[in-house]
Design a protein around this motif. Structure first.
Motif, PDB file in Angstrom:
ATOM      1  N   SER A 110      76.085  24.642  59.872  1.00  0.00           N
ATOM      2  CA  SER A 110      76.006  24.651  61.154  1.00  0.00           C
ATOM      3  C   SER A 110      76.176  23.720  62.040  1.00  0.00           C
ATOM      4  O   SER A 110      74.888  22.319  61.273  1.00  0.00           O
ATOM      5  CB  SER A 110      74.754  25.503  60.892  1.00  0.00           C
ATOM      6  OG  SER A 110      73.760  25.224  62.811  1.00  0.00           O
ATOM      7  N   LEU A 111      77.336  23.008  62.149  1.00  0.00           N
ATOM      8  CA  LEU A 111      77.219  21.902  62.593  1.00  0.00           C
ATOM      9  C   LEU A 111      76.968  21.639  64.138  1.00  0.00           C
ATOM     10  O   LEU A 111      77.073  20.060  64.702  1.00  0.00           O
ATOM     11  CB  LEU A 111      78.451  21.884  62.123  1.00  0.00           C
ATOM     12  CG  LEU A 111      79.731  21.614  60.651  1.00  0.00           C
ATOM     13  CD1 LEU A 111      80.519  21.273  60.469  1.00  0.00           C
ATOM     14  CD2 LEU A 111      78.999  20.436  60.107  1.00  0.00           C
ATOM     15  N   LEU A 112      76.923  22.128  64.703  1.00  0.00           N
ATOM     16  CA  LEU A 112      76.334  22.428  66.224  1.00  0.00           C
ATOM     17  C   LEU A 112      74.520  21.781  65.971  1.00  0.00           C
ATOM     18  O   LEU A 112      73.841  22.583  65.989  1.00  0.00           O
ATOM     19  CB  LEU A 112      76.467  23.609  67.302  1.00  0.00           C
ATOM     20  CG  LEU A 112      76.256  23.107  68.553  1.00  0.00           C
ATOM     21  CD1 LEU A 112      77.332  22.146  69.346  1.00  0.00           C
ATOM     22  CD2 LEU A 112      76.528  24.911  69.215  1.00  0.00           C
ATOM     23  N   PRO A 113      75.033  20.735  66.640  1.00  0.00           N
ATOM     24  CA  PRO A 113      72.979  19.836  66.783  1.00  0.00           C
ATOM     25  C   PRO A 113      72.118  20.640  67.775  1.00  0.00           C
ATOM     26  O   PRO A 113      73.067  21.298  68.705  1.00  0.00           O
ATOM     27  CB  PRO A 113      73.505  17.899  67.526  1.00  0.00           C
ATOM     28  CG  PRO A 113      74.728  18.070  67.051  1.00  0.00           C
ATOM     29  CD  PRO A 113      75.627  19.375  67.153  1.00  0.00           C
ATOM     30  N   LEU A 114      71.429  20.706  67.224  1.00  0.00           N
ATOM     31  CA  LEU A 114      69.957  21.449  67.839  1.00  0.00           C
ATOM     32  C   LEU A 114      69.792  23.490  67.609  1.00  0.00           C
ATOM     33  O   LEU A 114      69.186  23.795  68.512  1.00  0.00           O
ATOM     34  CB  LEU A 114      70.287  20.567  68.704  1.00  0.00           C
ATOM     35  CG  LEU A 114      69.362  19.595  68.743  1.00  0.00           C
ATOM     36  CD1 LEU A 114      69.485  19.046  70.537  1.00  0.00           C
ATOM     37  CD2 LEU A 114      68.031  19.571  68.183  1.00  0.00           C
ATOM     38  N   ARG A 115      70.961  23.795  67.356  1.00  0.00           N
ATOM     39  CA  ARG A 115      71.239  25.281  67.981  1.00  0.00           C
ATOM     40  C   ARG A 115      71.392  25.865  66.940  1.00  0.00           C
ATOM     41  O   ARG A 115      70.143  26.705  67.236  1.00  0.00           O
ATOM     42  CB  ARG A 115      72.630  25.253  67.731  1.00  0.00           C
ATOM     43  CG  ARG A 115      73.175  26.876  67.631  1.00  0.00           C
ATOM     44  CD  ARG A 115      74.522  27.712  66.957  1.00  0.00           C
ATOM     45  NE  ARG A 115      74.669  27.542  66.185  1.00  0.00           N
ATOM     46  CZ  ARG A 115      75.822  27.648  65.350  1.00  0.00           C
ATOM     47  NH1 ARG A 115      77.072  28.213  66.377  1.00  0.00           N
ATOM     48  NH2 ARG A 115      76.189  27.555  63.409  1.00  0.00           N
ATOM     49  N   ASP A 116      69.889  25.823  65.334  1.00  0.00           N
ATOM     50  CA  ASP A 116      68.964  26.187  64.372  1.00  0.00           C
ATOM     51  C   ASP A 116      68.254  26.531  64.901  1.00  0.00           C
ATOM     52  O   ASP A 116      67.334  26.708  65.337  1.00  0.00           O
ATOM     53  CB  ASP A 116      69.737  25.923  62.680  1.00  0.00           C
ATOM     54  CG  ASP A 116      70.809  25.856  62.752  1.00  0.00           C
ATOM     55  OD1 ASP A 116      71.306  27.124  63.607  1.00  0.00           O
ATOM     56  OD2 ASP A 116      71.370  25.467  61.413  1.00  0.00           O
ATOM     57  N   LEU A 117      68.257  24.560  65.662  1.00  0.00           N
ATOM     58  CA  LEU A 117      66.280  24.641  66.124  1.00  0.00           C
ATOM     59  C   LEU A 117      66.372  25.538  67.065  1.00  0.00           C
ATOM     60  O   LEU A 117      64.721  25.522  67.177  1.00  0.00           O
ATOM     61  CB  LEU A 117      65.972  22.676  65.930  1.00  0.00           C
ATOM     62  CG  LEU A 117      64.812  22.450  66.531  1.00  0.00           C
ATOM     63  CD1 LEU A 117      63.809  22.257  65.557  1.00  0.00           C
ATOM     64  CD2 LEU A 117      64.868  20.522  66.389  1.00  0.00           C
ATOM     65  N   CYS A 118      67.053  25.572  67.998  1.00  0.00           N
ATOM     66  CA  CYS A 118      66.028  25.597  69.318  1.00  0.00           C
ATOM     67  C   CYS A 118      66.127  27.850  68.948  1.00  0.00           C
ATOM     68  O   CYS A 118      65.239  28.205  69.473  1.00  0.00           O
ATOM     69  CB  CYS A 118      67.093  25.856  70.211  1.00  0.00           C
ATOM     70  SG  CYS A 118      67.508  24.125  70.757  1.00  0.00           S
ATOM     71  N   ALA A 119      67.340  28.197  68.249  1.00  0.00           N
ATOM     72  CA  ALA A 119      67.510  29.261  67.742  1.00  0.00           C
ATOM     73  C   ALA A 119      66.011  29.191  66.599  1.00  0.00           C
ATOM     74  O   ALA A 119      65.181  31.002  67.042  1.00  0.00           O
ATOM     75  CB  ALA A 119      68.441  29.350  66.234  1.00  0.00           C
ATOM     76  N   ILE A 120      65.039  29.090  66.358  1.00  0.00           N
ATOM     77  CA  ILE A 120      64.331  28.865  65.456  1.00  0.00           C
ATOM     78  C   ILE A 120      62.294  29.241  65.638  1.00  0.00           C
ATOM     79  O   ILE A 120      61.857  30.025  66.131  1.00  0.00           O
ATOM     80  CB  ILE A 120      63.906  28.043  64.323  1.00  0.00           C
ATOM     81  CG1 ILE A 120      64.886  27.765  62.957  1.00  0.00           C
ATOM     82  CG2 ILE A 120      62.551  27.458  63.816  1.00  0.00           C
ATOM     83  CD1 ILE A 120      64.634  26.496  62.013  1.00  0.00           C
ATOM     84  N   LEU A 121      62.863  28.162  67.490  1.00  0.00           N
ATOM     85  CA  LEU A 121      62.010  28.091  68.246  1.00  0.00           C
ATOM     86  C   LEU A 121      61.839  29.425  69.172  1.00  0.00           C
ATOM     87  O   LEU A 121      60.386  30.154  69.264  1.00  0.00           O
ATOM     88  CB  LEU A 121      61.697  26.729  69.140  1.00  0.00           C
ATOM     89  CG  LEU A 121      61.778  25.279  68.518  1.00  0.00           C
ATOM     90  CD1 LEU A 121      62.389  24.641  69.273  1.00  0.00           C
ATOM     91  CD2 LEU A 121      60.592  25.103  67.583  1.00  0.00           C
ATOM     92  N   ALA A 122      62.654  29.722  69.373  1.00  0.00           N
ATOM     93  CA  ALA A 122      63.053  30.759  70.519  1.00  0.00           C
ATOM     94  C   ALA A 122      62.689  32.181  69.162  1.00  0.00           C
ATOM     95  O   ALA A 122      61.946  33.420  70.336  1.00  0.00           O
ATOM     96  CB  ALA A 122      64.422  30.976  71.376  1.00  0.00           C
ATOM     97  N   GLU A 123      62.982  32.434  68.852  1.00  0.00           N
ATOM     98  CA  GLU A 123      63.504  33.732  67.618  1.00  0.00           C
ATOM     99  C   GLU A 123      62.403  34.320  67.201  1.00  0.00           C
ATOM    100  O   GLU A 123      62.009  35.440  66.544  1.00  0.00           O
ATOM    101  CB  GLU A 123      64.597  34.361  67.195  1.00  0.00           C
ATOM    102  CG  GLU A 123      65.979  33.811  67.937  1.00  0.00           C
ATOM    103  CD  GLU A 123      67.000  34.336  68.251  1.00  0.00           C
ATOM    104  OE1 GLU A 123      67.244  34.605  66.876  1.00  0.00           O
ATOM    105  OE2 GLU A 123      68.230  34.234  68.533  1.00  0.00           O
ATOM    106  N   GLY A 124      62.098  32.882  65.733  1.00  0.00           N
ATOM    107  CA  GLY A 124      60.841  33.252  64.796  1.00  0.00           C
ATOM    108  C   GLY A 124      59.711  32.566  65.131  1.00  0.00           C
ATOM    109  O   GLY A 124      59.473  32.400  66.382  1.00  0.00           O
ATOM    110  N   PRO A 125      58.760  33.313  64.422  1.00  0.00           N
ATOM    111  CA  PRO A 125      57.272  33.260  64.603  1.00  0.00           C
ATOM    112  C   PRO A 125      57.131  31.988  64.841  1.00  0.00           C
ATOM    113  O   PRO A 125      56.994  30.895  64.489  1.00  0.00           O
ATOM    114  CB  PRO A 125      56.075  34.084  63.188  1.00  0.00           C
ATOM    115  CG  PRO A 125      57.552  35.653  63.685  1.00  0.00           C
ATOM    116  CD  PRO A 125      59.216  33.864  63.101  1.00  0.00           C
ATOM    117  N   PRO A 126      55.823  32.084  65.575  1.00  0.00           N
ATOM    118  CA  PRO A 126      55.369  30.341  65.982  1.00  0.00           C
ATOM    119  C   PRO A 126      55.212  30.027  64.565  1.00  0.00           C
ATOM    120  O   PRO A 126      55.243  27.904  64.250  1.00  0.00           O
ATOM    121  CB  PRO A 126      54.274  30.166  66.712  1.00  0.00           C
ATOM    122  CG  PRO A 126      54.234  32.207  67.319  1.00  0.00           C
ATOM    123  CD  PRO A 126      55.355  32.734  66.576  1.00  0.00           C
ATOM    124  N   VAL A 127      54.114  30.076  63.363  1.00  0.00           N
ATOM    125  CA  VAL A 127      54.008  30.105  62.632  1.00  0.00           C
ATOM    126  C   VAL A 127      55.448  29.647  61.698  1.00  0.00           C
ATOM    127  O   VAL A 127      55.082  28.614  61.438  1.00  0.00           O
ATOM    128  CB  VAL A 127      52.696  30.886  62.245  1.00  0.00           C
ATOM    129  CG1 VAL A 127      52.439  30.507  60.272  1.00  0.00           C
ATOM    130  CG2 VAL A 127      51.621  31.156  62.444  1.00  0.00           C
TER     131      VAL A 127
END
Length: 209
Positions: A110-127
């Motif tokens: 994954s070479l697109l900055p902040l894509r994975d981070l935004c996905a984690i924040l949007a889709e994953g549980p907060p914990v």
């Protein structure tokens, strides 16, 4: 040594030792439920157990290095060397553990900055999101905290950021080359470097001296 400082050190050391023993005890309990050595070296619980169990060895190593050097600043340099290694190796060990599809699943980058981070924040549980973000920040935090204390050439936040980023790129590349069923992500590099930089800022009073 000033008696007041001695009492403070003893007061802080006691709870720290008790906390380390408690963490080691809790980490090793699930390891006995599976046979073989794999749970002890191939799981996060195993890494945590060995990291805590190695604390006395690290303390002895600091003492031995300081005794060998003696001179001014010997204890500070020796502690910084051992601390940045002891505080970094377990984290790198954890993120280099193979996933269930190691050697089988397709390699992912994954070479697109902040894509994975935004996905984690949007889709994953907060914990889960919090654990992943904080964990990535801590991977090279010990390196960022103690490297500028030990090496004058690294006594700069931009240099520590570059060092953290370079080390993270090496780890992400190793994950891809070794086919560990992990995502080699630029967001991990950003978080790892940020954690190293924040740790350097936290220890700035030490290395600015």
């Amino acid at each position: 040594m000033n008696p007041v400082f001695r009492v403070r050190r003893i007061a802080l050391l006691g709870p720290a030792v008790l906390l380390a023993v408690a963490v080691a005890f809790l980490a090793q309990r699930p390891l006995h439920r599976r046979a073989g050595w794999e749970p002890w070296f191939g799981t996060i619980n195993g890494v945590v157990f060995w990291a805590v169990a190695a604390l006395p060895l690290s303390a002895v190593l600091v003492w031995a290095l300081a005794r060998r050097r003696r001179g001014a600043g010997a204890w500070r340099r020796s502690f910084a060397e051992v601390a940045m290694v002891h505080g970094t190796v377990p984290w790198v060990w954890m993120i280099m553990l193979p996933g269930p599809g190691a050697g089988v699943a397709s390699r992912r980058v994954s070479l697109l900055p902040l894509r994975d981070l935004c996905a984690i924040l949007a889709e994953g549980p907060p914990v889960t999101a919090t654990v992943q973000i904080v964990g990535n920040l801590l991977v090279f935090a010990a390196l960022g905290c103690f490297a500028p204390v030990r090496f004058r050439a690294l006594a700069s936040v931009p240099r520590i950021l570059m060092l953290g980023a370079a080390c993270s790129v090496l780890v992400e590349t190793a994950q891809y080359v070794l086919w560990l069923d992990r995502v080699s992500s630029v967001d991990d590099v950003l978080l790892n470097a940020t954690g190293a930089g924040l740790a350097a800022l936290a220890s700035r009073r030490r290395w600015c001296r």
